[in-house]
Design an enzyme around this catalytic site. Structure first.
Site, PDB file in Angstrom:
ATOM      1  N   GLU A 253     -52.487 -14.389   3.880  1.00  0.00           N
ATOM      2  CA  GLU A 253     -53.366 -13.748   2.885  1.00  0.00           C
ATOM      3  C   GLU A 253     -52.566 -14.163   1.462  1.00  0.00           C
ATOM      4  O   GLU A 253     -51.334 -13.808   1.560  1.00  0.00           O
ATOM      5  CB  GLU A 253     -53.904 -12.712   2.756  1.00  0.00           C
TER       6      GLU A 253
ATOM      7  N   LYS B 148     -40.016 -11.452  -2.150  1.00  0.00           N
ATOM      8  CA  LYS B 148     -41.130 -11.698  -0.752  1.00  0.00           C
ATOM      9  C   LYS B 148     -40.561 -12.603   0.111  1.00  0.00           C
ATOM     10  O   LYS B 148     -40.635 -12.615   1.276  1.00  0.00           O
ATOM     11  CB  LYS B 148     -42.408 -12.555  -1.573  1.00  0.00           C
TER      12      LYS B 148
ATOM     13  N   SER C 212     -37.746  -6.944  -9.087  1.00  0.00           N
ATOM     14  CA  SER C 212     -38.283  -7.674  -7.932  1.00  0.00           C
ATOM     15  C   SER C 212     -38.280  -9.227  -7.923  1.00  0.00           C
ATOM     16  O   SER C 212     -38.621  -9.807  -7.038  1.00  0.00           O
ATOM     17  CB  SER C 212     -39.708  -6.848  -7.479  1.00  0.00           C
TER      18      SER C 212
END
Ligand code: PLP
Length: 411
Positions: free
Chosen positions: A107, A85, A375
């Site tokens: 968010e 991220k 990830s």
């Protein structure tokens, strides 16, 4: 193809007041996309701040154990804040600076994107507000704690289902009233144009590195690449560099408790998803026939989302990617195997991609290879993993901790 559309998916559906801001964002993005200096700056920040380039690790023990294709693992778990991220968030942070803004909103569902955004804001000196459903605030306390420590204001949303989709609506609402100084840092390759393209552009650094790495090690392209698909950003991030190569790309959705139940998050292949418009874009959504968003379930919080990137929906329809489903149980089994055999602790999300690779690798030739995008790391999932593994020592620890606090409060 119409700008911002991917086949019949994508687009830009937003209140009229936001359209101009989205157009300005698109212009700013188009500028940096063409600017080689920006990519250098972006890469420089990630190299010095987030341990890029991340390694490509040969899973030698697993390859021997399973037989068949050589399994390589792209180590996005080694990024600062523990997942891919940060790639997107640092990119959007640099863009925010270029646009001359000094505040960001985001968010978050499970809190991972919130922590990454708050980290970026601390580093770049922005004010930061994170919108989060009240239920998520309650069940993701560790991430809320870190966001607040990082200086972000965390706003619990008490509207609607009090989950991610309500937080998204509220973040947009904030943006509409503060467009002049505020940028909305969307966390995945969804939302109105230019977000899907912009987020996958920033994440494409994953595949660029992986391609160079595998060519150096193997001297040829991998046969298959696996990635889990929540919103779709880590998948597009590793797929992009291989889009025009003869490499099979496999996206893995969360099968939750099974596709024969209502408790899953498979938008693309369960048959329960259908095309619709929500959160600013057209894609497949898990919705009722009259367009109400359904509740979704996955043991992996990051895969538990009703929509999916319009780019992923299009690639699936074009048969450029294959989509598969892994259940909670299969993900936990793959996680256990990966920990034991390789000493790696994957996030529950990433374990879905690993599980699919482990199913397929044994029937592939020995001179073939696959890459799995890891990830993120699993430390964040200790509560869910310990519960899924029914670990007695962990339960004992939680009970005794709770007991300590209770006696503090009572005395
Ligand atoms: C958020 C998250 C995901 C899901 O998001 P995508 O946009 O689909 O990549 C997957 N893995 C990890 C570790 C995450 O934190």
């Amino acid at each position: 193809m119409k700008k911002g559309y991917y086949g019949r998916f994508g687009g830009r559906f937003a209140p009229e007041v936001l359209m101009e801001t989205l157009r300005l964002l698109e212009d700013a993005f188009e500028d940096i996309k063409e600017d080689p200096l920006f990519w250098d700056e972006f890469r420089g920040v990630l190299y010095s701040y987030s341990s890029r380039p991340t390694p490509l690790t040969f899973a030698e023990n697993l390859t021997r154990h399973l037989g068949g294709a050589k399994i390589y693992i792209k180590r996005e778990d080694l990024n600062h804040t523990g997942a891919h991220k940060i790639n997107n968030v640092m990119g959007q942070g640099l863009l925010t600076k270029r646009m001359g803004k000094d505040r960001v909103v985001a968010e978050t569902g499970a809190g991972q994107h919130g922590v990454a955004t708050a980290t970026m804001a601390a580093k770049m000196g922005f004010r930061c507000t994170i919108y989060m459903g009240e239920i998520d605030v309650r069940r993701q306390r560790p991430n809320v704690f870190w966001m607040e420590q990082l200086g972000a204001e965390v706003v619990p949303i008490r509207d609607g289902t009090r989950l991610l989709k309500d937080a998204i609506n509220e973040a947009f609402r904030d943006w509409v009233t503060n467009m002049d100084n505020t940028h909305y840092v969307l966390g995945t390759a969804c939302g109105p144009h230019p977000y899907p393209e912009m987020v996958s552009f920033f994440q494409s650094i994953i595949g660029e590195e992986a391609k160079e790495q595998i060519l150096k090690i193997e001297g040829k392209l991998p046969d298959r690449i696996y990635a889990c698909v929540g919103g779709g950003s880590n998948a597009l991030g590793i797929f992009n560099a291989f889009m025009n190569d003869p490499v099979e790309l496999i996206g893995v959705e969360a099968g939750g408790k099974g596709l024969d139940t209502e408790e899953h998050a498979s938008r693309l292949i369960s048959g329960d998803g259908s095309p619709g418009v929500a959160h600013g874009y057209i894609s497949y959504f898990l919705q009722t026939p009259d367009g109400q968003m359904k509740n979704t379930h996955s043991i992996a919080a990051g895969l538990d989302y009703v929509g999916v990137s319009p780019i992923i929906a299009h690639l699936k329809e074009q048969n450029r990617i294959r989509v598969e489903v892994i259940t909670d149980r299969e993900a936990v089994d793959a996680l256990r195997l990966t920990i034991k055999m390789e000493g790696l602790v994957p996030a529950l999300e990433s374990a879905h991609a690993l599980a699919q690779a482990y199913k397929e690798a044994p029937s592939m030739p020995e001179d073939s290879s696959v890459i799995v995008n890891l990830s993120g790391r699993g430390d964040k999932d200790i509560f869910s993993i310990a519960e899924a593994m029914d670990d007695p020592g962990w339960k004992q620890y939680i009970i005794s901790k709770a007991g300590e606090y209770e006696s503090h409060i009572l005395h």
